[in-house]
Design a protein around this motif. Structure first.
Motif, PDB file in Angstrom:
ATOM      1  N   HIS A  98       0.863  -1.178   0.000  1.00  0.00           N
ATOM      2  CA  HIS A  98       0.000   0.000   0.000  1.00  0.00           C
ATOM      3  C   HIS A  98       0.903   1.233   0.000  1.00  0.00           C
ATOM      4  O   HIS A  98       1.557   1.536   0.998  1.00  0.00           O
ATOM      5  CB  HIS A  98      -0.925   0.005   1.211  1.00  0.00           C
ATOM      6  CG  HIS A  98      -1.646  -1.296   1.415  1.00  0.00           C
ATOM      7  ND1 HIS A  98      -2.752  -1.663   0.677  1.00  0.00           N
ATOM      8  CD2 HIS A  98      -1.396  -2.329   2.255  1.00  0.00           C
ATOM      9  CE1 HIS A  98      -3.162  -2.856   1.062  1.00  0.00           C
ATOM     10  NE2 HIS A  98      -2.349  -3.289   2.014  1.00  0.00           N
ATOM     11  N   HIS A 100       1.752   5.394  -2.013  1.00  0.00           N
ATOM     12  CA  HIS A 100       1.167   6.607  -2.563  1.00  0.00           C
ATOM     13  C   HIS A 100       1.983   7.060  -3.763  1.00  0.00           C
ATOM     14  O   HIS A 100       3.222   7.078  -3.718  1.00  0.00           O
ATOM     15  CB  HIS A 100       1.139   7.726  -1.523  1.00  0.00           C
ATOM     16  CG  HIS A 100       0.135   7.509  -0.430  1.00  0.00           C
ATOM     17  ND1 HIS A 100       0.347   6.648   0.624  1.00  0.00           N
ATOM     18  CD2 HIS A 100      -1.111   8.041  -0.239  1.00  0.00           C
ATOM     19  CE1 HIS A 100      -0.710   6.653   1.424  1.00  0.00           C
ATOM     20  NE2 HIS A 100      -1.605   7.481   0.920  1.00  0.00           N
ATOM     21  N   ASP A 137      -8.502   2.425  -4.726  1.00  0.00           N
ATOM     22  CA  ASP A 137      -9.781   2.099  -4.102  1.00  0.00           C
ATOM     23  C   ASP A 137     -10.728   3.292  -4.218  1.00  0.00           C
ATOM     24  O   ASP A 137     -10.450   4.361  -3.662  1.00  0.00           O
ATOM     25  CB  ASP A 137      -9.547   1.741  -2.633  1.00  0.00           C
ATOM     26  CG  ASP A 137     -10.798   1.204  -1.968  1.00  0.00           C
ATOM     27  OD1 ASP A 137     -11.892   1.342  -2.536  1.00  0.00           O
ATOM     28  OD2 ASP A 137     -10.696   0.641  -0.861  1.00  0.00           O
ATOM     29  N   GLU A 140     -11.830   4.692  -0.811  1.00  0.00           N
ATOM     30  CA  GLU A 140     -10.771   5.438  -0.136  1.00  0.00           C
ATOM     31  C   GLU A 140     -10.633   6.840  -0.719  1.00  0.00           C
ATOM     32  O   GLU A 140     -10.437   7.816   0.015  1.00  0.00           O
ATOM     33  CB  GLU A 140      -9.454   4.676  -0.258  1.00  0.00           C
ATOM     34  CG  GLU A 140      -8.298   5.288   0.516  1.00  0.00           C
ATOM     35  CD  GLU A 140      -7.035   4.450   0.421  1.00  0.00           C
ATOM     36  OE1 GLU A 140      -6.074   4.742   1.152  1.00  0.00           O
ATOM     37  OE2 GLU A 140      -7.011   3.488  -0.385  1.00  0.00           O
ATOM     38  N   LEU A 141     -10.764   6.949  -2.034  1.00  0.00           N
ATOM     39  CA  LEU A 141     -10.691   8.265  -2.664  1.00  0.00           C
ATOM     40  C   LEU A 141     -11.861   9.148  -2.249  1.00  0.00           C
ATOM     41  O   LEU A 141     -11.692  10.355  -2.011  1.00  0.00           O
ATOM     42  CB  LEU A 141     -10.668   8.106  -4.188  1.00  0.00           C
ATOM     43  CG  LEU A 141      -9.397   7.504  -4.796  1.00  0.00           C
ATOM     44  CD1 LEU A 141      -9.570   7.304  -6.291  1.00  0.00           C
ATOM     45  CD2 LEU A 141      -8.189   8.371  -4.514  1.00  0.00           C
ATOM     46  N   HIS A 143     -13.399   9.035   0.547  1.00  0.00           N
ATOM     47  CA  HIS A 143     -13.119   9.454   1.919  1.00  0.00           C
ATOM     48  C   HIS A 143     -12.188  10.666   1.923  1.00  0.00           C
ATOM     49  O   HIS A 143     -12.369  11.598   2.719  1.00  0.00           O
ATOM     50  CB  HIS A 143     -12.508   8.295   2.694  1.00  0.00           C
ATOM     51  CG  HIS A 143     -12.176   8.624   4.124  1.00  0.00           C
ATOM     52  ND1 HIS A 143     -13.140   8.945   5.061  1.00  0.00           N
ATOM     53  CD2 HIS A 143     -10.981   8.699   4.772  1.00  0.00           C
ATOM     54  CE1 HIS A 143     -12.569   9.199   6.222  1.00  0.00           C
ATOM     55  NE2 HIS A 143     -11.260   9.056   6.071  1.00  0.00           N
ATOM     56  N   LEU A 144     -11.202  10.675   1.014  1.00  0.00           N
ATOM     57  CA  LEU A 144     -10.310  11.829   0.907  1.00  0.00           C
ATOM     58  C   LEU A 144     -11.057  13.056   0.400  1.00  0.00           C
ATOM     59  O   LEU A 144     -10.764  14.185   0.813  1.00  0.00           O
ATOM     60  CB  LEU A 144      -9.139  11.492  -0.020  1.00  0.00           C
ATOM     61  CG  LEU A 144      -8.175  10.415   0.472  1.00  0.00           C
ATOM     62  CD1 LEU A 144      -7.136  10.100  -0.596  1.00  0.00           C
ATOM     63  CD2 LEU A 144      -7.497  10.833   1.768  1.00  0.00           C
ATOM     64  N   PRO A 198      -3.455   7.312  -3.206  1.00  0.00           N
ATOM     65  CA  PRO A 198      -3.211   6.011  -2.572  1.00  0.00           C
ATOM     66  C   PRO A 198      -3.421   4.861  -3.551  1.00  0.00           C
ATOM     67  O   PRO A 198      -4.458   4.789  -4.225  1.00  0.00           O
ATOM     68  CB  PRO A 198      -4.225   5.978  -1.429  1.00  0.00           C
ATOM     69  CG  PRO A 198      -5.330   6.895  -1.870  1.00  0.00           C
ATOM     70  CD  PRO A 198      -4.679   7.963  -2.697  1.00  0.00           C
ATOM     71  N   HIS A 200      -2.744   0.468  -4.353  1.00  0.00           N
ATOM     72  CA  HIS A 200      -2.586  -0.853  -3.751  1.00  0.00           C
ATOM     73  C   HIS A 200      -2.121  -1.822  -4.822  1.00  0.00           C
ATOM     74  O   HIS A 200      -2.577  -1.770  -5.974  1.00  0.00           O
ATOM     75  CB  HIS A 200      -3.908  -1.327  -3.139  1.00  0.00           C
ATOM     76  CG  HIS A 200      -4.533  -0.317  -2.227  1.00  0.00           C
ATOM     77  ND1 HIS A 200      -4.204  -0.214  -0.893  1.00  0.00           N
ATOM     78  CD2 HIS A 200      -5.462   0.651  -2.469  1.00  0.00           C
ATOM     79  CE1 HIS A 200      -4.908   0.762  -0.345  1.00  0.00           C
ATOM     80  NE2 HIS A 200      -5.682   1.305  -1.284  1.00  0.00           N
TER      81      HIS A 200
END
Length: 300
Positions: A98, A100, A137, A140-141, A143-144, A198, A200
């Protein structure tokens, strides 16, 4: 007399048809004119509505010929003096599976352009063409985005997070970053944007050593909004190949491969742990039910 009335009626019908066709023609022309300067909320979405997978030459052709790059008309700048890229630094940071993808971008602009960039809610859009060995993800994006790190973000293409690299296709991450007045006030003639996406790693094929994943240059756009003359949102493409200090060598991430000889042992251990965990859940559920039943007060 009847022939004259028939001619009058035919003339009335023809006039109605001509008026109807004129209205339809005006509507089609207005729609075409409006769409000529209109860009969808997500630039990449339009590409994947026409294509099933990401192919670099087709995506390059899409950028060059299918995106209405009419930002100069929106800003009413006949000379088309837009911000230019002066520096682009990229790196892969982090450890393990994981990490960046970090990008630091510096733009130069003429001071008189600052007011227009803020007034038209301009933003920088960066699209990352990811190789099949990694994925972003979407949750996840988002959430950012909710935290205010990005103004918007989305993933297009292969968004299946469970597939290994040899069964997955490529995807594109689109990141939107607003150009605010605070960002422009730090320097007189330039502003900097830092972006960390981010990523993965997908499971590579079994083998020895590492699976090398390479990242190409990002695609950068500047888009501004203006509800005038049918232009809802217009963009300009900002090429990155004319940066003097940009490193030509590709950015790489080496992902360790699993050893084929260990596959049987790992599968057996995983199966045993899954079986033991399932049995523990069943046993604990029975114990919890018995304790709950014994704790009830007995009736007289």
């Amino acid at each position: 007399m009847e022939a004259r009335l028939l001619l009058v009626r035919i003339n009335s019908v023809l006039q109605f048809v001509l008026i109807f066709l004129t209205i339809i023609r005006s509507y089609v022309h207005a729609s075409t004119t409006g769409q000529a300067g209109y860009v969808d909320k997500y630039i990449t979405k339009t590409y994947f509505e026409k294509h099933d997978s990401l192919i670099d030459p087709e995506f390059d052709n899409f950028i060059a010929n299918e995106i209405p790059l009419t930002l100069c008309k929106v800003l009413e700048d006949g000379n088309c003096v837009l911000p230019t890229l002066s520096n682009l630094h990229r790196s892969v940071i982090g450890e393990g599976s994981h990490r960046h993808l970090s990008s630091s971008i510096i733009f130069k602009f003429q001071p008189e352009l600052k007011i227009k960039l803020v007034a038209h809610s301009c933003e920088v859009i960066m699209t990352e063409r990811l190789p099949s060995g990694v994925f972003a993800d979407p949750f996840e994006l988002q959430h950012l985005v909710q935290r205010g790190v990005f103004s918007d973000a989305a993933v297009f293409g292969d968004t299946n997070l469970e597939l290994p690299s040899f069964r997955s296709n490529r995807s594109v991450v689109e990141i939107h970053m607003s150009i605010g007045s605070k960002m422009l006030s730090r320097h007189h003639d330039k502003f900097e944007i830092n972006c960390e996406v981010p990523l993965h790693a997908r499971y590579p094929p079994l083998g020895l050593g590492f699976s090398r994943v390479e990242f190409g240059q990002p695609d950068l756009f500047m888009c501004c909004s203006l509800e005038v003359n049918g232009f809802k949102r217009s963009c300009a493409y900002l090429p990155t190949n004319n940066i003097s200090d940009y490193k030509a060598s590709p950015l790489a991430w080496e992902i360790p491969c699993g050893i084929r000889e260990h596959a049987g042992v790992v599968s057996a251990i995983t199966y045993c742990f899954a079986l033991v965990s399932a049995l523990l859940i069943v046993v604990l559920s029975f114990c919890y039910t018995d304790n709950k039943g014994s704790s009830k007060p007995k009736s007289l």
